[in-house]
Design a protein around this motif. Structure first.
Motif, PDB file in Angstrom:
ATOM      1  N   ALA A   1      -9.497   6.884   4.437  1.00  6.98           N
ATOM      2  CA  ALA A   1     -10.567   6.285   3.642  1.00  6.98           C
ATOM      3  C   ALA A   1     -11.770   5.936   4.510  1.00  6.98           C
TER       4      ALA A   1
ATOM      5  N   GLN B   1     -14.586   6.925   1.888  1.00  8.31           N
ATOM      6  CA  GLN B   1     -14.120   6.740   0.524  1.00  8.31           C
ATOM      7  C   GLN B   1     -13.939   5.243   0.250  1.00  8.31           C
ATOM      8  N   PRO B   2     -14.216   4.769  -0.976  1.00  2.00           N
ATOM      9  CA  PRO B   2     -14.048   3.342  -1.278  1.00  2.00           C
ATOM     10  C   PRO B   2     -12.572   2.944  -1.269  1.00  2.00           C
ATOM     11  N   TRP B   3     -12.326   1.668  -0.948  1.00  2.00           N
ATOM     12  CA  TRP B   3     -10.976   1.118  -0.998  1.00  2.00           C
ATOM     13  C   TRP B   3     -10.830   0.338  -2.297  1.00  2.00           C
ATOM     14  N   GLN B   4      -9.889   0.737  -3.130  1.00  5.14           N
ATOM     15  CA  GLN B   4      -9.809   0.241  -4.496  1.00  5.14           C
ATOM     16  C   GLN B   4      -9.697  -1.274  -4.561  1.00  5.14           C
ATOM     17  N   GLU B   5      -8.900  -1.875  -3.706  1.00  2.62           N
ATOM     18  CA  GLU B   5      -8.668  -3.320  -3.774  1.00  2.62           C
ATOM     19  C   GLU B   5      -9.910  -4.141  -3.458  1.00  2.62           C
TER      20      GLU B   5
ATOM     21  N   THR C   1       0.802  -1.221   0.000  1.00  2.00           N
ATOM     22  CA  THR C   1       0.000   0.000   0.000  1.00  2.00           C
ATOM     23  C   THR C   1       0.832   1.267   0.000  1.00  2.00           C
TER      24      THR C   1
ATOM     25  N   HIS D   1      -3.457   6.150   5.183  1.00  2.00           N
ATOM     26  CA  HIS D   1      -4.320   5.986   4.013  1.00  2.00           C
ATOM     27  C   HIS D   1      -5.637   5.305   4.400  1.00  2.00           C
TER      28      HIS D   1
ATOM     29  N   GLN E   1     -12.768  -3.587  -4.816  1.00  2.00           N
ATOM     30  CA  GLN E   1     -13.555  -3.613  -6.056  1.00  2.00           C
ATOM     31  C   GLN E   1     -14.954  -3.016  -5.867  1.00  2.00           C
ATOM     32  N   GLY E   2     -15.031  -1.939  -5.108  1.00  2.00           N
ATOM     33  CA  GLY E   2     -16.302  -1.258  -4.924  1.00  2.00           C
ATOM     34  C   GLY E   2     -17.224  -1.896  -3.912  1.00  2.00           C
TER      35      GLY E   2
END
Length: 255
Positions: free
Chosen positions: A106, A111-115, A92, A102, A117-118
């Motif tokens: 989030a 905020q969404p966490w990219q890993e 990360t 980070h 996948q939504g």
């Protein structure tokens, strides 16, 4: 036949100066022990007053403090997991501290966490605990657990008089953390290794700090769920008591 004499002299046989020195030494040790400061385990501290608190009932304030402490406990668990699984934070950020920052950002900013996948809530938690998950599992687990807690509290981290809590949702969140903790301690990755090193029980020693901190979160959730249920129940009972006692609580004329 003359009886053998004992090798250890009785107290009466000791010189007076020797007895005095021994007594003084014992008294000195006792005084030193009494004067030594006790261990500092910290103090209970409250927060400074904020105008927003004027819009909070006692139950609102209790739920707000519990949520804040639960999120801080999750961030503390994240730090513990990163220390035992340093390969994860390297996926990360350039350091453990930056990675923690980070994830915290989030979570608090929703905020969404990219890993993930939504995915959010329990769907995100399930993905983070899959054996074939290849991302930063510590970050994904922490984010998903925090998002699940916030979702169970109606998407809020602070509560006012106009906000309500569904106690069953809070109760379910506590059970979800119990299940997630069990999976984390029992499920293995594709290579046969634990998903994450958390508790330590080995010949070198025992470290159950992760388990204890997780237990604190679950305990707070159960308390909030029980308290909220009781508050609603007592409100109904109080209303009924008012209806029954009303006719008997009328003032009587005095003239």
């Amino acid at each position: 036949m003359t009886a053998a004499r004992t090798l250890v002299p009785a107290a009466a046989d000791l010189p007076c100066s020797g007895i005095c020195r021994a007594v003084c030494l014992l008294l000195g040790l006792g005084l030193a022990a009494c004067s030594s400061p006790s261990a500092d385990h910290g103090q209970v501290q409250g927060e400074s007053f904020r105008s927003r608190e004027l819009l909070q009932s006692d139950s609102n304030r209790m739920a707000t403090l519990a949520m804040k402490q639960n999120l801080e406990s999750l961030f503390l668990l994240m730090d513990k997991l990163y220390r035992r699984n340093p390969a994860e934070w390297k996926k990360t950020a350039s350091s453990r501290e930056v990675a923690i920052g980070h994830v915290r950002s989030a979570v608090m900013e929703r905020q969404p966490w990219q890993e993930l996948q939504g995915r959010r809530d329990v769907a995100a938690l399930s993905l983070a605990l899959q054996p074939d998950f290849g991302g930063d599992r510590v970050a994904a687990f922490t984010y998903a657990a925090a998002d699940m807690l916030v979702t169970a509290h109606g998407g809020r981290t602070s509560f006012t008089l106009v906000d309500g809590l569904e106690p069953q949702h809070v109760f379910n969140a506590a059970r979800n953390l119990e299940i997630a903790n069990w999976i984390l301690n029992s499920r293995r990755s594709a290579s046969g290794q634990p998903l994450l090193l958390s508790n330590q029980i080995s010949e070198e020693g025992r470290n159950l700090s992760f388990e204890r901190e997780m237990g604190k979160i679950i305990g707070r959730l159960d308390l909030i769920a029980s308290y909220t249920t009781e508050r609603y129940r007592r409100a109904v009972i109080g209303y009924g008591q008012g209806l029954l006692a009303g006719p008997f609580m009328q003032f009587l004329p005095v003239h």
